[in-house]
Design an enzyme around this catalytic site. Sequence first.
Site, PDB file in Angstrom:
ATOM      1  N   GLY A 100      -3.161  -0.221   2.836  1.00 30.07           N
ATOM      2  CA  GLY A 100      -2.235  -1.154   2.195  1.00 30.07           C
ATOM      3  C   GLY A 100      -0.853  -0.623   1.878  1.00 30.07           C
ATOM      4  O   GLY A 100       0.121  -1.370   1.877  1.00 30.07           O
TER       5      GLY A 100
ATOM      6  N   ASP B  56      -5.444  -3.116  -9.119  1.00 29.97           N
ATOM      7  CA  ASP B  56      -6.103  -4.351  -9.542  1.00 29.97           C
ATOM      8  C   ASP B  56      -6.989  -4.031 -10.747  1.00 29.97           C
ATOM      9  O   ASP B  56      -6.518  -4.022 -11.881  1.00 29.97           O
ATOM     10  CB  ASP B  56      -6.886  -4.880  -8.333  1.00 29.97           C
ATOM     11  CG  ASP B  56      -7.584  -6.201  -8.572  1.00 29.97           C
ATOM     12  OD1 ASP B  56      -7.263  -6.875  -9.557  1.00 29.97           O
ATOM     13  OD2 ASP B  56      -8.453  -6.580  -7.765  1.00 29.97           O
TER      14      ASP B  56
ATOM     15  N   LYS C 167      -1.772  -5.593 -11.530  1.00 31.73           N
ATOM     16  CA  LYS C 167      -2.300  -6.798 -12.172  1.00 31.73           C
ATOM     17  C   LYS C 167      -2.888  -6.404 -13.519  1.00 31.73           C
ATOM     18  O   LYS C 167      -4.082  -6.105 -13.622  1.00 31.73           O
ATOM     19  CB  LYS C 167      -3.408  -7.402 -11.300  1.00 31.73           C
ATOM     20  CG  LYS C 167      -2.962  -7.973  -9.978  1.00 31.73           C
ATOM     21  CD  LYS C 167      -4.186  -8.495  -9.229  1.00 31.73           C
ATOM     22  CE  LYS C 167      -3.827  -9.125  -7.916  1.00 31.73           C
ATOM     23  NZ  LYS C 167      -5.047  -9.393  -7.108  1.00 31.73           N
TER      24      LYS C 167
ATOM     25  N   VAL D 102      -2.800 -11.572  -3.492  1.00 28.31           N
ATOM     26  CA  VAL D 102      -1.537 -11.553  -2.747  1.00 28.31           C
ATOM     27  C   VAL D 102      -1.714 -10.897  -1.376  1.00 28.31           C
ATOM     28  O   VAL D 102      -2.593 -10.056  -1.199  1.00 28.31           O
ATOM     29  CB  VAL D 102      -0.411 -10.822  -3.535  1.00 28.31           C
ATOM     30  CG1 VAL D 102       0.041 -11.627  -4.736  1.00 28.31           C
ATOM     31  CG2 VAL D 102      -0.843  -9.424  -3.965  1.00 28.31           C
TER      32      VAL D 102
ATOM     33  N   ASP E 157      -3.373  -6.982   2.976  1.00 30.84           N
ATOM     34  CA  ASP E 157      -4.072  -7.860   3.914  1.00 30.84           C
ATOM     35  C   ASP E 157      -5.007  -8.838   3.226  1.00 30.84           C
ATOM     36  O   ASP E 157      -5.410  -8.659   2.079  1.00 30.84           O
ATOM     37  CB  ASP E 157      -4.911  -7.034   4.883  1.00 30.84           C
ATOM     38  CG  ASP E 157      -6.164  -6.477   4.205  1.00 30.84           C
ATOM     39  OD1 ASP E 157      -6.031  -5.856   3.122  1.00 30.84           O
ATOM     40  OD2 ASP E 157      -7.271  -6.674   4.735  1.00 30.84           O
TER      41      ASP E 157
HETATM   42  P1  5GP Z   1      -8.709  -1.658  -7.682  1.00 32.23           P
HETATM   43  O1  5GP Z   1      -9.585  -0.473  -7.379  1.00 32.23           O
HETATM   44  O2  5GP Z   1      -7.533  -1.314  -8.555  1.00 32.23           O
HETATM   45  O3  5GP Z   1      -9.505  -2.803  -8.221  1.00 32.23           O
HETATM   46  O4  5GP Z   1      -8.197  -2.207  -6.302  1.00 32.23           O
HETATM   47  C1  5GP Z   1      -7.287  -1.519  -5.557  1.00 32.23           C
HETATM   48  C2  5GP Z   1      -7.294  -2.023  -4.138  1.00 32.23           C
HETATM   49  O5  5GP Z   1      -7.797  -3.345  -4.019  1.00 32.23           O
HETATM   50  C3  5GP Z   1      -5.891  -2.070  -3.605  1.00 32.23           C
HETATM   51  O6  5GP Z   1      -5.485  -0.841  -3.070  1.00 32.23           O
HETATM   52  C4  5GP Z   1      -5.992  -3.173  -2.556  1.00 32.23           C
HETATM   53  O7  5GP Z   1      -6.411  -2.613  -1.350  1.00 32.23           O
HETATM   54  C5  5GP Z   1      -7.057  -4.086  -3.088  1.00 32.23           C
HETATM   55  N1  5GP Z   1      -6.487  -5.287  -3.740  1.00 32.23           N
HETATM   56  C6  5GP Z   1      -6.509  -5.566  -5.056  1.00 32.23           C
HETATM   57  N2  5GP Z   1      -5.896  -6.735  -5.322  1.00 32.23           N
HETATM   58  C7  5GP Z   1      -5.449  -7.198  -4.137  1.00 32.23           C
HETATM   59  C8  5GP Z   1      -4.696  -8.374  -3.758  1.00 32.23           C
HETATM   60  O8  5GP Z   1      -4.304  -9.230  -4.555  1.00 32.23           O
HETATM   61  N3  5GP Z   1      -4.407  -8.480  -2.439  1.00 32.23           N
HETATM   62  C9  5GP Z   1      -4.795  -7.579  -1.516  1.00 32.23           C
HETATM   63  N4  5GP Z   1      -4.464  -7.811  -0.255  1.00 32.23           N
HETATM   64  N5  5GP Z   1      -5.495  -6.476  -1.833  1.00 32.23           N
HETATM   65  C10 5GP Z   1      -5.811  -6.280  -3.133  1.00 32.23           C
END
Ligand code: 5GP
Length: 177
Positions: A48, A106, A134, A156, A162
């Site tokens: 990403g 996220d 977020k 998003v 993606d």
């Molecule tokens: P976390 O471990 O913080 O929950 O998630 C991190 C990863 O989740 C990010 O690097 C991304 O790859 C994916 N991710 C989280 N939210 C989104 C979003 O709204 N859109 C997309 N495309 N990927 C997300």
Amino acid sequence: MEKVRVKDKEFGPYLTEAVIAAKVKELADALNRDYAGKKPLFIAILNGSFMFASDLFKQINIDAEISFIKLASYKGMKSSGNVITAIGLEQDLYARDVIIVEDIVDTGKTLHHFLPQLQHQQPASLRIAALLHKPEATQFPLQIDYVGFAIPNKFVVGYGLDYDGLGRNLKEIYQLA
Ligand code: 5GP
């Protein structure tokens, strides 16, 4: 900016190319200032962050290195539970000033679980630069030192992000309608 369809979903315009570019420049200015004379090592997390990392690194005007690693893959529209170990980390982080480059934080789960592995190598410092955050989705404590945009808890795509493998090539960031 117009609405776009990625796979089976409609996404509305959210952050334009110009708005993103201005924010990336702002983040780079802060990093140039904070890391002057330090030769930091940027570690960008694939897939990403490739576009953000590239644009950000172009604006870095101090001595700096960059390396790319791959962690867990993101499946569907919610963070997958499994965090896979890092692939491709070749540098020794001992005594280095390390900056993790992420597209989006996220729940915080990915970095919360991954950072201790890096800390283990005893870097001089370890900070996070994330284009998007977020705050409402946070489930795991994590200090993000450089945040581009704090955004609502909506999915998003675009600018490297993606939906099921698609949409990474969009120049702007779109939000699920
Ligand atoms: P976390 O471990 O913080 O929950 O998630 C991190 C990863 O989740 C990010 O690097 C991304 O790859 C994916 N991710 C989280 N939210 C989104 C979003 O709204 N859109 C997309 N495309 N990927 C997300």
